[in-house]
Design a protein around this motif. Structure first.
Motif, mmCIF file in Angstrom:
data_model
loop_
_atom_site.group_PDB
_atom_site.id
_atom_site.type_symbol
_atom_site.label_atom_id
_atom_site.label_comp_id
_atom_site.label_asym_id
_atom_site.label_seq_id
_atom_site.Cartn_x
_atom_site.Cartn_y
_atom_site.Cartn_z
ATOM 1 N N GLU A 153 0.966 -1.259 -0.111
ATOM 2 C CA GLU A 153 0.093 -0.019 0.011
ATOM 3 C C GLU A 153 1.051 1.295 0.130
ATOM 4 O O GLU A 153 0.452 2.061 -0.947
ATOM 5 C CB GLU A 153 -1.056 0.134 1.089
ATOM 6 C CG GLU A 153 -1.878 1.111 1.292
ATOM 7 C CD GLU A 153 -2.833 1.180 2.481
ATOM 8 O OE1 GLU A 153 -3.983 1.398 2.291
ATOM 9 O OE2 GLU A 153 -2.338 0.585 3.450
ATOM 10 N N TRP A 157 0.966 4.104 -2.959
ATOM 11 C CA TRP A 157 0.661 5.399 -2.405
ATOM 12 C C TRP A 157 1.938 6.299 -3.051
ATOM 13 O O TRP A 157 1.587 7.446 -3.640
ATOM 14 C CB TRP A 157 0.663 5.467 -0.900
ATOM 15 C CG TRP A 157 0.648 7.103 -0.500
ATOM 16 C CD1 TRP A 157 -0.251 8.056 -0.612
ATOM 17 C CD2 TRP A 157 1.856 7.723 0.064
ATOM 18 N NE1 TRP A 157 0.072 9.056 -0.066
ATOM 19 C CE2 TRP A 157 1.405 9.014 0.211
ATOM 20 C CE3 TRP A 157 3.222 7.462 0.435
ATOM 21 C CZ2 TRP A 157 2.350 9.940 1.213
ATOM 22 C CZ3 TRP A 157 3.972 8.264 1.029
ATOM 23 C CH2 TRP A 157 3.655 9.428 1.154
ATOM 24 N N ARG A 161 1.360 9.114 -5.879
ATOM 25 C CA ARG A 161 1.842 10.562 -5.472
ATOM 26 C C ARG A 161 2.659 10.998 -6.710
ATOM 27 O O ARG A 161 2.672 12.303 -7.110
ATOM 28 C CB ARG A 161 2.442 10.413 -4.172
ATOM 29 C CG ARG A 161 2.610 12.058 -3.546
ATOM 30 C CD ARG A 161 3.200 11.926 -2.361
ATOM 31 N NE ARG A 161 4.575 11.537 -2.502
ATOM 32 C CZ ARG A 161 5.394 11.321 -1.333
ATOM 33 N NH1 ARG A 161 4.999 11.481 -0.133
ATOM 34 N NH2 ARG A 161 6.918 10.738 -1.776
ATOM 35 N N SER A 167 -4.261 14.267 -7.898
ATOM 36 C CA SER A 167 -5.415 13.434 -7.862
ATOM 37 C C SER A 167 -6.004 13.844 -6.154
ATOM 38 O O SER A 167 -5.243 14.345 -5.162
ATOM 39 C CB SER A 167 -5.018 11.934 -7.742
ATOM 40 O OG SER A 167 -4.097 11.383 -6.940
ATOM 41 N N GLU A 168 -6.924 13.202 -5.721
ATOM 42 C CA GLU A 168 -7.472 13.285 -4.421
ATOM 43 C C GLU A 168 -6.517 12.698 -3.497
ATOM 44 O O GLU A 168 -5.702 11.682 -3.668
ATOM 45 C CB GLU A 168 -8.811 12.580 -4.337
ATOM 46 C CG GLU A 168 -9.946 12.947 -5.225
ATOM 47 C CD GLU A 168 -10.447 14.279 -4.680
ATOM 48 O OE1 GLU A 168 -10.466 14.676 -3.634
ATOM 49 O OE2 GLU A 168 -10.774 14.964 -5.752
ATOM 50 N N TYR A 170 -4.724 10.834 -0.601
ATOM 51 C CA TYR A 170 -4.761 9.708 -0.040
ATOM 52 C C TYR A 170 -3.975 9.187 1.097
ATOM 53 O O TYR A 170 -2.604 9.477 0.900
ATOM 54 C CB TYR A 170 -4.788 8.438 -0.960
ATOM 55 C CG TYR A 170 -4.832 6.926 -0.490
ATOM 56 C CD1 TYR A 170 -5.807 6.358 0.065
ATOM 57 C CD2 TYR A 170 -3.519 6.304 -0.742
ATOM 58 C CE1 TYR A 170 -5.710 4.923 0.324
ATOM 59 C CE2 TYR A 170 -3.445 5.094 -0.441
ATOM 60 C CZ TYR A 170 -4.645 4.204 0.130
ATOM 61 O OH TYR A 170 -4.459 3.082 0.613
ATOM 62 N N THR A 171 -4.252 8.638 2.108
ATOM 63 C CA THR A 171 -3.426 8.334 3.112
ATOM 64 C C THR A 171 -3.127 6.933 3.402
ATOM 65 O O THR A 171 -4.299 6.157 3.884
ATOM 66 C CB THR A 171 -3.625 9.100 4.581
ATOM 67 O OG1 THR A 171 -3.497 10.415 4.249
ATOM 68 C CG2 THR A 171 -2.577 8.993 5.505
#
Length: 187
Positions: A153, A157, A161, A167-168, A170-171
């Motif tokens: 994950e 990410w 990035r 884009s939106e 996300y964490t």
């Protein structure tokens, strides 16, 4: 026939304006027997145009009071690759993601092989301690797989990035849990 037309015009005007044309006529001075003079004169066509204009204005006001349309959900938005991203950076980001996925397959295969070896070793001795089996199957293997999923994950990410910076936000789960764990360790 002209009298009937005048009466129908008078009835139409009264229906449209809500009052008879007599209300819009100025009173004659007392004692004068002359005709009454109208304060204003409108043809039936002008009355209809005025009413149409009012109806258009009322519809515009009603539409302003309606709720605004809802923007499309996030699934319909398209991701756009960063235009400033060079070809080498894009290939490197894809390669990192591919390497983590391939290492994940290797990790799962290694974990399965280690579990199989442990089981063969215990069966050869003739006993499988229940507590040891429960820890291995219920804690160690799932924890190792969850750790790999967190690494995957995080890599995803970083890829998003790098490639789609607009884009939106996300964490990843690991990024949310680490500050909480640090706060718990300080207590």
């Amino acid at each position: 026939m002209h009298v009937a037309s005048a009466e129908s015009d008078e009835a139409e005007t009264e229906a449209l304006l809500g009052a008879s044309s007599a209300e819009f006529i100025s009173p004659t001075p007392e004692g004068s027997a002359g005709p009454r003079h109208q304060l204003f004169a409108m043809t039936h066509r002008e009355v209809r145009e005025l009413l149409h204009e009012e109806q258009v204005q009322m519809q515009a006001e009603q539409q302003r009071d309606l709720p605004q349309p809802v923007p499309p959900p996030l699934e319909e938005k398209r991701l756009v690759v960063d235009p400033c991203l060079g070809r080498l950076e894009l290939l490197w980001a894809k390669a990192r993601l591919a390497l983590v996925i391939l290492s994940g397959f290797a990790f799962v295969a290694l974990l399965g092989r280690l579990g199989h070896n442990w089981l063969e070793m215990r069966l050869a001795k003739g006993e499988i301690p229940p507590m040891e089996a429960a820890l291995l199957i219920g804690v160690v293997m799932p924890a190792a797989l969850v750790g790999f999923l967190c690494v995957l994950e995080h890599t995803e990410w970083r890829y998003v990035r790098t490639v789609f910076p607009t884009s939106e936000p996300y964490t990843p789960l690991l990024h949310e849990l680490l500050p909480r764990l640090r706060r718990l360790c300080r207590l």
